[in-house]
Design a protein around this motif. Sequence first.
Motif, PDB file in Angstrom:
ATOM      1  N   CYS A 108       0.842  -1.196   0.000  1.00  0.00           N
ATOM      2  CA  CYS A 108       0.000   0.000   0.000  1.00  0.00           C
ATOM      3  C   CYS A 108       0.880   1.250   0.000  1.00  0.00           C
ATOM      4  O   CYS A 108       2.075   1.202   0.332  1.00  0.00           O
ATOM      5  CB  CYS A 108      -0.934  -0.008   1.207  1.00  0.00           C
ATOM      6  SG  CYS A 108      -0.101   0.271   2.787  1.00  0.00           S
ATOM      7  N   PRO A 109       0.329   2.428  -0.347  1.00  0.00           N
ATOM      8  CA  PRO A 109       1.125   3.661  -0.390  1.00  0.00           C
ATOM      9  C   PRO A 109       1.779   4.008   0.937  1.00  0.00           C
ATOM     10  O   PRO A 109       2.910   4.517   0.963  1.00  0.00           O
ATOM     11  CB  PRO A 109       0.106   4.718  -0.815  1.00  0.00           C
ATOM     12  CG  PRO A 109      -0.935   3.962  -1.582  1.00  0.00           C
ATOM     13  CD  PRO A 109      -1.031   2.637  -0.904  1.00  0.00           C
ATOM     14  N   ILE A 115       9.200   2.532   3.650  1.00  0.00           N
ATOM     15  CA  ILE A 115      10.452   1.870   3.248  1.00  0.00           C
ATOM     16  C   ILE A 115      11.348   2.812   2.455  1.00  0.00           C
ATOM     17  O   ILE A 115      12.534   2.518   2.245  1.00  0.00           O
ATOM     18  CB  ILE A 115      10.191   0.573   2.457  1.00  0.00           C
ATOM     19  CG1 ILE A 115       9.515   0.855   1.112  1.00  0.00           C
ATOM     20  CG2 ILE A 115       9.359  -0.403   3.280  1.00  0.00           C
ATOM     21  CD1 ILE A 115       9.415  -0.368   0.203  1.00  0.00           C
ATOM     22  N   ARG A 116      10.803   3.958   2.025  1.00  0.00           N
ATOM     23  CA  ARG A 116      11.605   4.947   1.296  1.00  0.00           C
ATOM     24  C   ARG A 116      12.101   6.081   2.182  1.00  0.00           C
ATOM     25  O   ARG A 116      12.849   6.937   1.715  1.00  0.00           O
ATOM     26  CB  ARG A 116      10.768   5.518   0.142  1.00  0.00           C
ATOM     27  CG  ARG A 116      10.479   4.520  -0.966  1.00  0.00           C
ATOM     28  CD  ARG A 116       9.511   5.103  -1.982  1.00  0.00           C
ATOM     29  NE  ARG A 116       9.357   4.228  -3.155  1.00  0.00           N
ATOM     30  CZ  ARG A 116       8.453   4.433  -4.108  1.00  0.00           C
ATOM     31  NH1 ARG A 116       7.624   5.478  -4.038  1.00  0.00           N
ATOM     32  NH2 ARG A 116       8.386   3.616  -5.141  1.00  0.00           N
ATOM     33  N   CYS A 130       0.971  -4.003   6.407  1.00  0.00           N
ATOM     34  CA  CYS A 130      -0.038  -3.578   7.382  1.00  0.00           C
ATOM     35  C   CYS A 130      -1.345  -4.296   7.027  1.00  0.00           C
ATOM     36  O   CYS A 130      -1.361  -5.191   6.170  1.00  0.00           O
ATOM     37  CB  CYS A 130      -0.203  -2.057   7.382  1.00  0.00           C
ATOM     38  SG  CYS A 130      -0.944  -1.384   5.872  1.00  0.00           S
ATOM     39  N   THR A 131      -2.447  -3.894   7.643  1.00  0.00           N
ATOM     40  CA  THR A 131      -3.711  -4.575   7.355  1.00  0.00           C
ATOM     41  C   THR A 131      -4.236  -4.263   5.958  1.00  0.00           C
ATOM     42  O   THR A 131      -5.171  -4.911   5.489  1.00  0.00           O
ATOM     43  CB  THR A 131      -4.793  -4.193   8.383  1.00  0.00           C
ATOM     44  OG1 THR A 131      -4.884  -2.779   8.456  1.00  0.00           O
ATOM     45  CG2 THR A 131      -4.462  -4.767   9.749  1.00  0.00           C
ATOM     46  N   HIS A 132      -3.648  -3.268   5.292  1.00  0.00           N
ATOM     47  CA  HIS A 132      -4.100  -2.903   3.951  1.00  0.00           C
ATOM     48  C   HIS A 132      -3.270  -3.559   2.850  1.00  0.00           C
ATOM     49  O   HIS A 132      -3.541  -3.331   1.667  1.00  0.00           O
ATOM     50  CB  HIS A 132      -4.049  -1.373   3.775  1.00  0.00           C
ATOM     51  CG  HIS A 132      -4.901  -0.649   4.754  1.00  0.00           C
ATOM     52  ND1 HIS A 132      -4.685   0.665   5.126  1.00  0.00           N
ATOM     53  CD2 HIS A 132      -5.978  -1.049   5.479  1.00  0.00           C
ATOM     54  CE1 HIS A 132      -5.573   1.034   6.024  1.00  0.00           C
ATOM     55  NE2 HIS A 132      -6.379   0.010   6.244  1.00  0.00           N
ATOM     56  N   CYS A 133      -2.256  -4.333   3.226  1.00  0.00           N
ATOM     57  CA  CYS A 133      -1.408  -4.939   2.197  1.00  0.00           C
ATOM     58  C   CYS A 133      -0.626  -6.103   2.803  1.00  0.00           C
ATOM     59  O   CYS A 133      -0.687  -6.355   4.008  1.00  0.00           O
ATOM     60  CB  CYS A 133      -0.441  -3.898   1.620  1.00  0.00           C
ATOM     61  SG  CYS A 133       0.794  -3.274   2.787  1.00  0.00           S
ATOM     62  N   ARG A 280      -2.271  -1.330 -11.097  1.00  0.00           N
ATOM     63  CA  ARG A 280      -2.147  -0.698  -9.771  1.00  0.00           C
ATOM     64  C   ARG A 280      -3.024  -1.351  -8.720  1.00  0.00           C
ATOM     65  O   ARG A 280      -2.947  -0.984  -7.545  1.00  0.00           O
ATOM     66  CB  ARG A 280      -2.520   0.788  -9.854  1.00  0.00           C
ATOM     67  CG  ARG A 280      -1.546   1.665 -10.606  1.00  0.00           C
ATOM     68  CD  ARG A 280      -1.864   3.133 -10.354  1.00  0.00           C
ATOM     69  NE  ARG A 280      -3.239   3.445 -10.701  1.00  0.00           N
ATOM     70  CZ  ARG A 280      -3.621   4.073 -11.806  1.00  0.00           C
ATOM     71  NH1 ARG A 280      -2.705   4.457 -12.682  1.00  0.00           N
ATOM     72  NH2 ARG A 280      -4.888   4.325 -12.048  1.00  0.00           N
ATOM     73  N   SER A 281      -3.858  -2.292  -9.097  1.00  0.00           N
ATOM     74  CA  SER A 281      -4.791  -2.901  -8.150  1.00  0.00           C
ATOM     75  C   SER A 281      -4.044  -3.691  -7.085  1.00  0.00           C
ATOM     76  O   SER A 281      -2.870  -4.029  -7.259  1.00  0.00           O
ATOM     77  CB  SER A 281      -5.762  -3.822  -8.889  1.00  0.00           C
ATOM     78  OG  SER A 281      -5.081  -4.989  -9.334  1.00  0.00           O
TER      79      SER A 281
END
Length: 796
Positions: A108-109, A115-116, A130-133, A280-281
């Motif tokens: 996720c974004p 990480i950047r 996280c819970t989104h990815c 991008r999905s």
Amino acid sequence: MNGERLRVRGLVQGVGFRPTVWRLAQELGLCGDVRNDGEGVLIRLQAATSETLDQFCTRLQAECPPLARIDAIERAPLTEPLHATSFTISASDHSAIHTGIVADAATCPACLAEIRDPRNRRYRYAFTNCTHCGPRLSIINSLPYDRAGTSMAAFPMCAQCQAEYRDPADRRFHAQPNACPACGPQLWLADASGQRLDSAHWGAVDALAAASQRLAAGQILAIKGIGSFHLVCDAGNAAAVATLRQRKQREAKPLALMARDLDVIRRWAHLSEREAACLRSPAAPIVLLQRRTDADAESLAPALAPGQSTLGLMLPSSPLHHLLLADWERPLVMTSANRSNEPPCTDNADALRRLTGIADLWLLHDRDISNRVDDSVWRDLDGAPRPLRRARGDAPAPLPLPSGFATSPPLLALGGELKNTVCLLRDGAAILSQHLGDLDDAPTARAYRDTLARYAQLFEHRPTMLAVDAHPDYHSSQFGRTWAARDGLRLIEVQHHHAHLASVLADNDWPLDGGAVLGVIFDGLGWGADGTFWGGEWLLGDYRQVERVAHLRPAALLGGAQAIREPWRNLLARLEDAGGWAHWCDCYSDVAVIQQLAAHPLTAPLRQLLAHGLNAPLSSSAGRLFDAVAAALGISAERLQYEGQAAIELEALATLAGEINAADGYPLALAQAVDPVVLDPAPLWAPLFTDLQCGATRSAIAARFHRGLIRAVIQTSTQLATRYAVKTIVLSGGVWQNRLMLEGVAAGLRQAGWQVLMHRRVPANDGGLALGQACVAAAAAVSGDTASRRTDRQIV
């Protein structure tokens, strides 16, 4: 106080659903609790007014987390009041399993930003999530989805990760793979012997940076990803690509590519907004994109996708891949880590053993892959992205069954021989597995049986019925017959093309009692109800039964299964059937392909076999017709290097011709005086060979074949639909992955006034076969077509 018990069904575990419930309850001043259990999520609420409870349910639907999917919210009054003054998240109940598993999801974004960021404690950490990815199916061992039931159980969380995990306001609340560099999985680089390399071998840079440097130097890496290993090299390095093909024993099959971002992809491929959205999905699939051929397009290694007009490209699907590609201005080859026809590796030791001699180095980590998951493949067809392979990011998300199937008993469909998937039916939903591969390969067949056992354990599924393909020799069918006989289960043998028809119906939520449709089922081949091989069929029917009302004129498979691998045999058989070999030699002796067939050492023996009816079974296969035309144009005539190669390259060639006038299509003849109706390709050969004789371009010939077949399919389908008074025509089978065929036929049928249904969520090829088998078997069970004996063998 007003109290309710809410049962939420769908994909609601491991996706941040309970924190969302907790947040909404806090904002609305509700008391109660929420917990995971075997059926999904259970919520108990108390509120001052019933309107507040209604508002909660409305907002829960509207503010559902990005990876969650709510299939139903069942509301019932509380039987007794809650003695609660706040809202809490309770521990999971380990009850019987009736919930789905969420697919792995791309980074996720928010995690990508971490990480950047050099100031973040997860800077350049390859296992950030996280819970989104992050991983789901690839790491799960048991349900409910808790850390103890995943391969992350081996990594106790540090204090900081524990604090995130326990905070309902944090996006990592109950993120089961949560980890950081201090407590989570670790990454390292190993040499060709498997010896772990430390930082002394690459100076001050980390393992990912070192791997990138080795790729830039032309080396081949085996990289352990989320659900399997990949073999990776620089897509712009022709020598590296050629070496990879030689070592992997993959002569011609296209190699998948991974690019850093959409801007990199646009340099080599045309990209629509739909295709960009698909890339991008959360599934981050491979998407087949039209390759740029204009002068501004930068070149890649020519051997990436020989004979094709498309490139299979994907975006990074994990932090590891994002970090690896960060500095790359061109794509990397990212192909499955295996030798040809073997399943990809999932285990470090197995990879080191099986990939010796292929990879120069290994980029490894210490988190186990519990379930192998290949990359999904999609293509934009007829105005929408459609799956060609359903795997990482898509499976095993359950598919709600159409109306009428609610009372189906628990059953298991075992799929076909190629592109195998399996399908469980229970609780009004179909759980279609990830792509498992071709079962004619022994290692894949073993992995198939392991997956069946894993799914039975994960979903606590005990089928009372088995559905198999009616083919007598498929591995999956033989396995199912043995299983049914051993355990006394009812066995339903489903005709191959009936399963295709049922699959596309289920994919479009067609009700059990929705009425008959006309199915145009075009594929390689399948065992027919008359004991011949079918593959170019018009079927009238529904889930319960079908009638074959038309088909392509059958031709012999010269040498049996060998004809599937050698397209020239199909050309010879078609020419023998369309006037006789001597006729074509007399009329077109100056055409190169006729000369080549005449000089072929096997032509005369095969004609003798055909004359005596030996080892030359008949097949109406549309796929073999494509092979014959491709062979006439010199496309992969001697031997296919992968399934469908000739048809894929024929489509690519036709695409180069641009628009072809409908009247220029080669003719086919429709014989209506027979039952079933027969569509005969014989008339196309004379004008095709005349074009070859006159020096017409191969692309123009390929386009004329496509246009003629499209026109003939539209005319045949229209006449049949009118005759049988059906309003809906469905398209299924691997041939409908051909963009020219699908879009041409669909447009013509719609223009003629028919409703056209095609695949949306499962592949048109045999990857969707298990769903159709399951629905045919369920229809038989729901309808009570046979006696309710425990052991029953039925062919439908």
